[in-house]
Design an enzyme around this catalytic site. Structure first.
Site, PDB file in Angstrom:
ATOM      1  N   ASN A  14       8.431 -41.535  14.134  1.00  0.00           N
ATOM      2  CA  ASN A  14       8.152 -40.160  13.725  1.00  0.00           C
ATOM      3  C   ASN A  14       9.502 -39.519  13.447  1.00  0.00           C
ATOM      4  OD1 ASN A  14       7.355 -37.518  13.363  1.00  0.00           O
ATOM      5  ND2 ASN A  14       6.009 -37.465  15.151  1.00  0.00           N
ATOM      6  N   ARG A  98       4.714 -41.859  10.593  1.00  0.00           N
ATOM      7  CA  ARG A  98       4.039 -40.598  10.314  1.00  0.00           C
ATOM      8  C   ARG A  98       4.679 -40.009   9.060  1.00  0.00           C
ATOM      9  NH1 ARG A  98       5.318 -34.679  12.593  1.00  0.00           N
ATOM     10  NH2 ARG A  98       3.667 -33.579  11.506  1.00  0.00           N
ATOM     11  N   HIS A 186      -0.924 -31.795   9.874  1.00  0.00           N
ATOM     12  CA  HIS A 186      -1.182 -32.170  11.276  1.00  0.00           C
ATOM     13  C   HIS A 186      -2.417 -33.053  11.394  1.00  0.00           C
ATOM     14  CE1 HIS A 186       1.162 -28.306  12.401  1.00  0.00           C
ATOM     15  NE2 HIS A 186       1.954 -29.364  12.569  1.00  0.00           N
ATOM     16  N   LEU A 214      -0.578 -26.180  18.378  1.00  0.00           N
ATOM     17  CA  LEU A 214       0.473 -25.159  18.513  1.00  0.00           C
ATOM     18  C   LEU A 214       1.748 -25.813  19.023  1.00  0.00           C
ATOM     19  CD1 LEU A 214      -1.609 -22.292  20.200  1.00  0.00           C
ATOM     20  CD2 LEU A 214      -1.289 -22.772  17.748  1.00  0.00           C
ATOM     21  N   GLY A 217       5.751 -26.460  14.704  1.00  0.00           N
ATOM     22  CA  GLY A 217       4.846 -26.228  13.594  1.00  0.00           C
ATOM     23  C   GLY A 217       3.476 -25.960  14.181  1.00  0.00           C
ATOM     24  N   ARG A 246       9.106 -21.012  10.864  1.00  0.00           N
ATOM     25  CA  ARG A 246       8.439 -20.846   9.572  1.00  0.00           C
ATOM     26  C   ARG A 246       7.561 -19.604   9.590  1.00  0.00           C
ATOM     27  NH1 ARG A 246       5.959 -26.778   9.159  1.00  0.00           N
ATOM     28  NH2 ARG A 246       7.045 -27.180  11.115  1.00  0.00           N
ATOM     29  N   ILE A 336       3.143 -26.210  22.674  1.00  0.00           N
ATOM     30  CA  ILE A 336       2.787 -24.878  23.164  1.00  0.00           C
ATOM     31  C   ILE A 336       1.349 -24.871  23.655  1.00  0.00           C
ATOM     32  CG2 ILE A 336       2.501 -22.450  22.519  1.00  0.00           C
ATOM     33  CD1 ILE A 336       4.701 -22.945  20.378  1.00  0.00           C
ATOM     34  N   GLU A 338      -0.460 -27.221  24.873  1.00  0.00           N
ATOM     35  CA  GLU A 338      -0.676 -27.973  26.107  1.00  0.00           C
ATOM     36  C   GLU A 338       0.009 -27.359  27.314  1.00  0.00           C
ATOM     37  OE1 GLU A 338       0.374 -32.119  25.618  1.00  0.00           O
ATOM     38  OE2 GLU A 338      -0.267 -32.035  23.521  1.00  0.00           O
ATOM     39  N   HIS A 339       1.137 -26.663  27.108  1.00  0.00           N
ATOM     40  CA  HIS A 339       1.995 -26.312  28.244  1.00  0.00           C
ATOM     41  C   HIS A 339       2.199 -24.815  28.473  1.00  0.00           C
ATOM     42  CE1 HIS A 339       2.878 -30.546  28.497  1.00  0.00           C
ATOM     43  NE2 HIS A 339       3.342 -30.562  27.262  1.00  0.00           N
ATOM     44  N   GLU A 386      -0.406 -38.517  18.320  1.00  0.00           N
ATOM     45  CA  GLU A 386      -0.348 -38.975  16.938  1.00  0.00           C
ATOM     46  C   GLU A 386       0.127 -40.420  16.838  1.00  0.00           C
ATOM     47  OE1 GLU A 386       1.160 -34.793  15.015  1.00  0.00           O
ATOM     48  OE2 GLU A 386       2.053 -35.608  16.854  1.00  0.00           O
TER      49      GLU A 386
END
Length: 405
Positions: A14, A98, A186, A214, A217, A246, A336, A338-339, A386
């Protein structure tokens, strides 16, 4: 993790602008029994910077001297050397990459050759933060190991199920004919969710589902029947949600103003929209919500950045709920998602009109299900994976390729 290399190994790369993540998967038991966690992996950080490092999941963390002329190529060579040392005499079966953009031509993963590389270069303007670096890795590996199978796995492919009305841009029809359309991104992350959510949530996962990816990106995907029916990123990875650096969705008139009235060049506008906007641009401090949360009480710009970030997520979820005709399951994933329990809480508070509510203790613990018992929407947290999806694709492509290793 065993120190003995498996009999069959697939690598996944990746590649970003300044980092390369790598993972090795034990493919000895075949596609259907491919472990979801890598047998070994790591990353190279700081490529092109003053202090690049090699880190691996078994605790290695050391400086990695890279040449000035071709630091990315040198980083790939260092990764290959680390893989050879780890694998010993066990050969790599394939390398999966990826690739952010597959354009209109690629709805499935594809074996990499010179022709595929040439085609994918045409999509660099649509994903300048990621596309060129994945292609550089493929090209370097073709030169170093021309017989090693490589498979490109596209983030856009999962969204090929979007109905035409979701793909079209409100431009002259000739733009659609030339390939200007909403592609969505994604996709490897959303594909993973489509595979694992039924295991945890049963039939509910096949209903009206929104996944919130989240991270630095960020995007949302509306799933119905575990297929993408709408998503927030469009023609490029700039669209949709506000992100770390972004801008997300932006009035095109603002871009025209920046260029015509304020005199920004095309390059300047690109730098502004990709690298200087989002959480970093609004806050002036950081692209990381964790740091902004620590300073929002005494820094109004941090508070404004977080409020805008959450508002855009809530607003876009509302739009996708309208497309779906309701919502059964909301899933948070990626760094973001997940945590950051506080961000999840604020988003779900904004969805109170749907009857969504959280169990505070479950949310703080990042539990798999964080909704309260009385919530009319199930709210879940599911790690991204991924790399596993890419490894599966590589094995599938190899199996379908006559004479493949």
């Amino acid at each position: 993790m065993s120190d003995t290399a498996p009999d069959l190994v697939v690598a996944v790369l990746n590649c970003g602008s300044s980092s390369i993540k790598f993972a090795l998967f034990d493919a000895s038991a075949g596609l259907q029994a491919l472990p979801r966690r890598p047998w070994w992996g790591g990353k190279v950080l700081g490529i092109g910077g003053p202090a690049p490092r090699l880190q691996t999941q078994d605790g290695t963390d050391r400086p990695l001297p890279l040449g000035d002329a071709a630091p990315y190529h040198d980083a790939l060579a260092a990764i290959l050397a680390a893989l050879r040392e780890r694998l010993g005499s066990t050969p790599l079966q394939a390398v999966a990459h990826r690739v952010v953009h597959g354009g209109a031509a690629h709805a499935e993963p594809v074996r990499v050759d010179a022709g595929v590389l040439a085609e994918l270069r045409s999509y660099i303007p649509l994903a300048p933060l990621h596309q060129p670096f994945a292609l550089e890795a493929m090209e370097a590996l073709l030169q170093l190991h021309p017989t090693l199978p490589q498979v490109a796995c596209f983030d856009t492919a999962f969204h090929r199920s979007l109905p035409q009305v979701e793909q079209m841009l409100p431009l002259p029809y000739s733009a659609w004919e030339r390939g200007l359309r909403r592609y969505g991104f994604h996709g490897l992350s959303y594909e993973y969710q489509s595979l694992v959510l039924p295991e945890r949530h049963g039939a509910q996962a096949s209903g009206r589902c929104i996944v919130a990816h989240l991270g630095s990106g960020a995007s949302l995907c509306a799933l119905q029947g575990l297929r993408s029916v709408a998503t927030t990123m469009g023609f490029s990875a700039l669209d949709g949600l506000m992100m770390g650096t972004r801008c997300g969705a932006l009035d095109p008139g603002a871009v025209l103003y920046l260029m015509e009235i304020e005199g920004l060049s095309l390059h300047d506008v690109g730098q502004l929209l990709y690298h200087q906007s989002g959480l970093l641009g609004v806050s002036g401090r950081s692209a990381e919500p964790r740091e902004l949360l620590a300073h929002e009480a005494d820094d109004p710009r941090c508070a404004a950045a977080l409020a805008l970030f959450v508002r855009r997520i809530v607003r876009e979820i509302g739009a996708l709920v309208a497309v779906l005709g309701g919502l059964d399951l909301l899933v948070f994933t990626a760094g973001i998602g997940e945590h950051q329990a506080e961000i999840r809480e604020r988003v779900v508070q904004g969805l109170g009109f749907l009857g969504a509510s959280l169990d505070a203790a479950a949310n703080a613990a990042h539990a798999p299900v964080i909704s309260a018992a009385q919530s009319t929407v199930r709210v879940a947290v599911e790690p991204a994976n991924e790399e596993w999806v890419a490894a599966r694709h590589a094995l599938r492509v190899l199996a379908a390729t006559p004479g493949a290793a």
